[in-house]
Design a protein around this motif. Structure first.
Motif, PDB file in Angstrom:
ATOM      1  N   ALA A  20       0.832  -1.205   0.000  1.00  0.00           N
ATOM      2  CA  ALA A  20       0.000   0.000   0.000  1.00  0.00           C
ATOM      3  C   ALA A  20       0.862   1.248   0.000  1.00  0.00           C
ATOM      4  N   ILE A  34      -8.739  -2.354  -3.459  1.00  0.00           N
ATOM      5  CA  ILE A  34      -8.325  -3.384  -2.512  1.00  0.00           C
ATOM      6  C   ILE A  34      -7.887  -4.653  -3.237  1.00  0.00           C
ATOM      7  N   HIS A  45      -8.036 -11.282  -2.142  1.00  0.00           N
ATOM      8  CA  HIS A  45      -8.850 -10.094  -1.895  1.00  0.00           C
ATOM      9  C   HIS A  45      -9.576 -10.183  -0.555  1.00  0.00           C
ATOM     10  N   PHE A  48      -8.192  -9.139   3.132  1.00  0.00           N
ATOM     11  CA  PHE A  48      -7.903  -7.772   3.566  1.00  0.00           C
ATOM     12  C   PHE A  48      -8.530  -7.473   4.917  1.00  0.00           C
ATOM     13  N   TYR A  49      -9.801  -7.873   5.077  1.00  0.00           N
ATOM     14  CA  TYR A  49     -10.546  -7.489   6.281  1.00  0.00           C
ATOM     15  C   TYR A  49     -10.165  -8.318   7.508  1.00  0.00           C
ATOM     16  N   LYS A  55     -10.430   0.487   4.170  1.00  0.00           N
ATOM     17  CA  LYS A  55      -9.306   1.059   3.429  1.00  0.00           C
ATOM     18  C   LYS A  55      -8.796   2.309   4.134  1.00  0.00           C
TER      19      LYS A  55
END
Length: 202
Positions: A20, A34, A45, A48-49, A55
């Motif tokens: 990032a 994302i 994908h 991520f959470y 984000k």
């Protein structure tokens, strides 16, 4: 399916932060999705959470971590002291306003790379950016005071902060301008950096 260890989770999180940091600097925060980010980090994908609530939370952390790294570099330069007649602040200016820094927009200091994005995002992002700016101002001002003491005179803290603010503003502005024109007017870009290096500490 093997269970992910704490070490693996920490490593994955760090990979996301580093990817990032590179992508936000070079492409802009809003341009990075994302899915694209997680692919760059070598992860799926949906993962991520597991690391960030949103984000925006990631942006706040990236901004803080990026400034922490840059301020750490500033602190080390100051701690090293003068080198062959070149002051720490002169070395900082030379490094910041270098062609290498200009030509690596995915790395280096976030002060120029994220300045426009920061103002367009949440208060959390703006606060992280502001904290980084304050770190630079504090570091620069302290070094101006130290240099004055070394030369045998006293510098008012308010004046030191004004000098620090001017220095940071000139460095960031010059880098933004140099990057904006470097592909179409490379000679102008070089001239901006060269002039900045020569006069930032006047």
């Amino acid at each position: 399916m093997p269970r992910i260890t704490k070490e693996d989770k920490a490593r994955n999180r760090q990979n996301i932060l580093e990817a990032a940091g590179r992508m936000f600097r070079s492409q802009g925060i809003d341009a990075v999705g994302i899915a694209e980010l997680m692919k760059e980090a070598g992860l799926t994908h949906g993962g991520f959470y597991n690391h960030f609530a949103s984000k925006d939370d990631l942006v706040v952390e990236v901004c803080g971590a990026s400034f922490a790294a840059s301020l750490g570099s500033l602190a080390r330069t100051v701690q090293d002291g003068p080198d062959q007649g070149v002051t720490p602040l002169e070395r900082v200016v030379a490094g910041y306003l270098s062609t290498a820094h200009r030509d690596a927009p995915d790395g280096g200091c976030p002060s120029a790379a994220l300045v426009t994005d920061a103002g367009r995002h949440s208060e959390g992002v703006q606060s992280a950016y502001a904290e980084g700016v304050e770190g630079y101002l504090t570091g620069f001002a302290a070094e101006f005071v130290r240099e004055a003491e070394e030369q045998g005179h006293e510098l008012d803290p308010g004046e030191a902060r004004h000098r620090a603010m001017r220095l940071l503003s000139e460095m960031v502005g010059a880098m933004m301008l140099a990057r904006a024109v470097r592909h179409v007017e490379p000679e102008l870009s070089d001239e901006i950096l060269r002039t900045g290096r020569g006069h930032a500490l006047d």
